[in-house]
Design an enzyme around this catalytic site. Sequence first.
Site, PDB file in Angstrom:
ATOM      1  CG  ASP A  52      12.091 -30.609  82.441  1.00  0.00           C
ATOM      2  OD1 ASP A  52      11.144 -31.415  82.384  1.00  0.00           O
ATOM      3  OD2 ASP A  52      12.907 -30.592  83.375  1.00  0.00           O
ATOM      4  CE  LYS A 109      11.696 -33.413  85.114  1.00  0.00           C
ATOM      5  NZ  LYS A 109      12.431 -32.268  85.612  1.00  0.00           N
ATOM      6  CB  CYS A 144      15.931 -32.355  83.130  1.00  0.00           C
ATOM      7  SG  CYS A 144      15.736 -31.625  84.781  1.00  0.00           S
TER       8      CYS A 144
HETATM    9  C1  VGL Z   1      16.900 -28.481  85.116  1.00  0.00           C
HETATM   10  C2  VGL Z   1      18.365 -27.345  86.435  1.00  0.00           C
HETATM   11  C3  VGL Z   1      17.455 -27.311  87.450  1.00  0.00           C
HETATM   12  C4  VGL Z   1      16.611 -29.108  83.802  1.00  0.00           C
HETATM   13  C5  VGL Z   1      15.980 -28.463  86.129  1.00  0.00           C
HETATM   14  O1  VGL Z   1      15.427 -29.170  83.402  1.00  0.00           O
HETATM   15  O2  VGL Z   1      17.563 -29.567  83.157  1.00  0.00           O
HETATM   16  N1  VGL Z   1      18.089 -27.922  85.272  1.00  0.00           N
HETATM   17  N2  VGL Z   1      16.291 -27.882  87.301  1.00  0.00           N
END
Ligand code: VGL
Length: 192
Positions: free
Chosen positions: A11, A100, A141
Amino acid sequence: MSNGRALIVVDVQKDFCEGGSLAVTGGGNVALAIKEFIAENEGRWDHVVATRDYHIDPGSHFSENPDFVDSWPPHCVVGTEGAQFHPNFDPRVASAIFDKGAYEAAYSGFEGHSGEEELASWLRGNGINTVEVVGLATDHCVRATAVDAAREGFTTSVLLNLTAGVNPDTIASALAQMRHEGVELQGEPVGA
Ligand code: VGL
């Protein structure tokens, strides 16, 4: 030479970096450090793969009044700039990209798909038994991806210097959970 090892880049997207809707302090630096680490360590992995938070309508994962634990400001919406990889990270190094969270919260890259294929089966199909996990965010994540990797039977390390987290308390509990699940933690955590 094949070594059965993959790097999972979690991410590294604009919304999780400075200027994004859910910015993690140090996110942009982590993106750059990951890019340099990959460039300097050619041959360390059979494959680099990347995950993306890639939301369409993830229900209560998004909130106008987020608690920043289970609900969040809208982020990484498909088709928006915030969903793009940070420019410090060049996704062309990745053999595959796993998306995802289209219609629900999905913290783990192991909930992601590349076309029709899930991450675990893709890794196994490519002879991977060991994974190193880096990216954003340490406490969410990265944690969920590393825990699932260990549960799926991969020998799993998190390279903490190449992660950044949202909150010191949840970073601490994430580190404890990962250790408990048999994830090897290398380096020092970076975060808030
Ligand atoms: C994430 C919070 C909400 C992440 C994703 O990628 O860690 N954190 N959605």
